[in-house]
Design a protein around this motif. Sequence first.
Motif, PDB file in Angstrom:
ATOM      1  N   ALA A  65      30.305 -17.175  41.122  1.00  0.00           N
ATOM      2  CA  ALA A  65      29.150 -16.224  41.550  1.00  0.00           C
ATOM      3  C   ALA A  65      28.988 -15.083  41.174  1.00  0.00           C
ATOM      4  CB  ALA A  65      28.494 -16.580  42.911  1.00  0.00           C
ATOM      5  N   GLU A  66      30.332 -14.412  41.001  1.00  0.00           N
ATOM      6  CA  GLU A  66      30.403 -12.783  40.798  1.00  0.00           C
ATOM      7  C   GLU A  66      30.971 -12.684  39.429  1.00  0.00           C
ATOM      8  OE1 GLU A  66      32.984 -11.332  43.736  1.00  0.00           O
ATOM      9  OE2 GLU A  66      31.387 -11.815  45.322  1.00  0.00           O
ATOM     10  N   LEU A  67      31.022 -13.837  38.450  1.00  0.00           N
ATOM     11  CA  LEU A  67      32.066 -13.932  36.999  1.00  0.00           C
ATOM     12  C   LEU A  67      31.169 -13.155  36.264  1.00  0.00           C
ATOM     13  CD1 LEU A  67      34.355 -14.638  36.119  1.00  0.00           C
ATOM     14  CD2 LEU A  67      33.576 -16.807  35.381  1.00  0.00           C
ATOM     15  N   ALA A  68      29.789 -13.169  36.207  1.00  0.00           N
ATOM     16  CA  ALA A  68      29.141 -12.661  34.939  1.00  0.00           C
ATOM     17  C   ALA A  68      29.139 -11.086  35.323  1.00  0.00           C
ATOM     18  CB  ALA A  68      27.732 -13.088  35.102  1.00  0.00           C
ATOM     19  N   ALA A  69      28.944 -10.489  36.409  1.00  0.00           N
ATOM     20  CA  ALA A  69      28.652  -9.104  36.762  1.00  0.00           C
ATOM     21  C   ALA A  69      29.974  -8.497  36.398  1.00  0.00           C
ATOM     22  CB  ALA A  69      28.202  -9.027  37.933  1.00  0.00           C
ATOM     23  N   ALA A  70      31.127  -9.374  36.759  1.00  0.00           N
ATOM     24  CA  ALA A  70      32.592  -8.673  36.841  1.00  0.00           C
ATOM     25  C   ALA A  70      33.078  -8.549  35.147  1.00  0.00           C
ATOM     26  CB  ALA A  70      33.644  -9.904  37.499  1.00  0.00           C
ATOM     27  N   MET A 107      35.216  -6.067  41.583  1.00  0.00           N
ATOM     28  CA  MET A 107      35.941  -7.273  41.836  1.00  0.00           C
ATOM     29  C   MET A 107      35.627  -7.675  43.546  1.00  0.00           C
ATOM     30  SD  MET A 107      37.422  -7.710  38.943  1.00  0.00           S
ATOM     31  CE  MET A 107      36.219  -6.616  38.268  1.00  0.00           C
ATOM     32  N   SER A 108      35.470  -8.898  43.597  1.00  0.00           N
ATOM     33  CA  SER A 108      35.356  -9.257  44.910  1.00  0.00           C
ATOM     34  C   SER A 108      36.312  -8.968  45.966  1.00  0.00           C
ATOM     35  CB  SER A 108      35.069 -10.737  45.249  1.00  0.00           C
ATOM     36  OG  SER A 108      36.181 -11.499  44.468  1.00  0.00           O
ATOM     37  N   ALA A 109      36.277  -8.519  47.222  1.00  0.00           N
ATOM     38  CA  ALA A 109      37.317  -8.510  48.260  1.00  0.00           C
ATOM     39  C   ALA A 109      38.048  -9.528  48.455  1.00  0.00           C
ATOM     40  CB  ALA A 109      36.559  -7.974  49.465  1.00  0.00           C
ATOM     41  N   ALA A 110      39.533  -9.160  48.342  1.00  0.00           N
ATOM     42  CA  ALA A 110      40.260 -10.187  48.593  1.00  0.00           C
ATOM     43  C   ALA A 110      40.327 -10.761  50.211  1.00  0.00           C
ATOM     44  CB  ALA A 110      41.690  -9.678  48.441  1.00  0.00           C
ATOM     45  N   PRO A 111      40.336 -12.071  50.245  1.00  0.00           N
ATOM     46  CA  PRO A 111      40.488 -12.546  51.692  1.00  0.00           C
ATOM     47  C   PRO A 111      41.896 -11.943  52.525  1.00  0.00           C
ATOM     48  CG  PRO A 111      41.412 -14.135  50.431  1.00  0.00           C
ATOM     49  CD  PRO A 111      40.782 -12.857  49.578  1.00  0.00           C
ATOM     50  N   PRO A 112      41.466 -11.672  53.767  1.00  0.00           N
ATOM     51  CA  PRO A 112      42.761 -10.894  54.711  1.00  0.00           C
ATOM     52  C   PRO A 112      43.977 -12.096  54.704  1.00  0.00           C
ATOM     53  CG  PRO A 112      40.932 -11.877  56.137  1.00  0.00           C
ATOM     54  CD  PRO A 112      40.432 -12.054  54.641  1.00  0.00           C
TER      55      PRO A 112
END
Length: 341
Positions: free
Chosen positions: A145-150, A1-6
């Motif tokens: 952009a990260e959806l396919a890998a996720a 998963m992508s990192a959550a924004p601070p």
Amino acid sequence: MSAAPPRSLLLRAALRAGLGGAQHGGHPGDPRVGLAVPVASGADLTLSLTTLAHAGVHATLLLSPALAFRAPDAVRAAANQHEIGGLGDPAGLSGLEVTAGRPVTLWATPERLRGLSALSRQHLHALPVSAPRAAPGALLQVAPAELAAALTHLKALGYQPVPVRDVPDLRPGQPRDLLQWVYTRLVEDRFARQHAVIDLALRADAVMRVAALDHAPPPLPLPPQTPTAELHLHSPRIVGLAARSALVAYRAYRRSLKDVAHALQTRPELADAQAVFAVTLFHGPLAQAGFELLDLPPLRARWYGLGFRLLRAAYGTRRAPSEGEPKMAWLSREAFLRLHG
């Protein structure tokens, strides 16, 4: 998963506690996870729809009212396949609902506490900060952009991504959820760091963690300086699985022993461990799995029993374990790998 924004600690706490109806998540033992995709542009929308269609997955698309104004036909088509949530300024909520042709009740995680108040005034439910990794019942936000890998990653681990509205037992947060989060961070996470606990609970039904020790604690019948491996349950996971059924939890328990066997054979820090043991109330399943049970000294047994009761209270389980007194369960490395490798 992508990192959550601070985001500020105060905002995170407010979201955990369900301030303004902020969502918490779903059933902690169900493999379905809520998948939300923040869509900032027409290109993002096209990419998201293509990726989701290829994977055969439905999700929650978080769209801004401005995008709905610029590309109404595309947004309307997306709403026929996916749940629509909001993104950005909620002032244009009515325009987004008209374009989507249905009510919008979810909104992307606000950046500031006053943004949470603005959503509450519109009777919108804010999404929590995305979990750093998948867990049963979790609500995730994944960039296009990260959806396919996720999606590939989630499927490999046994998770089923669904729109947020379809997560079983989806509910707003409660003050108890905030207290549980604080307990996890201050107690369990700190313990895991201090003792270098290896988390093996990556799959949706995995419940084991393991720590390498440079000694053999009593009452293990081994020389004190013998390296060992200590088992720890993933407390929230086993509680969630047990809430579904005792059989589901038992099968996950047994399958997770194979994860430990794999770690013994592949993790350098466990290469010298000559025994596998656990101090637990759940020693019945371990006995069925071939472990030998050892009685603890009375004072130590009472101390562990108190700790386990506090743990059950922290995670809100009402199901009492079948065994009332903790015991030590152990196997030699050779016997463990023969049975579970």
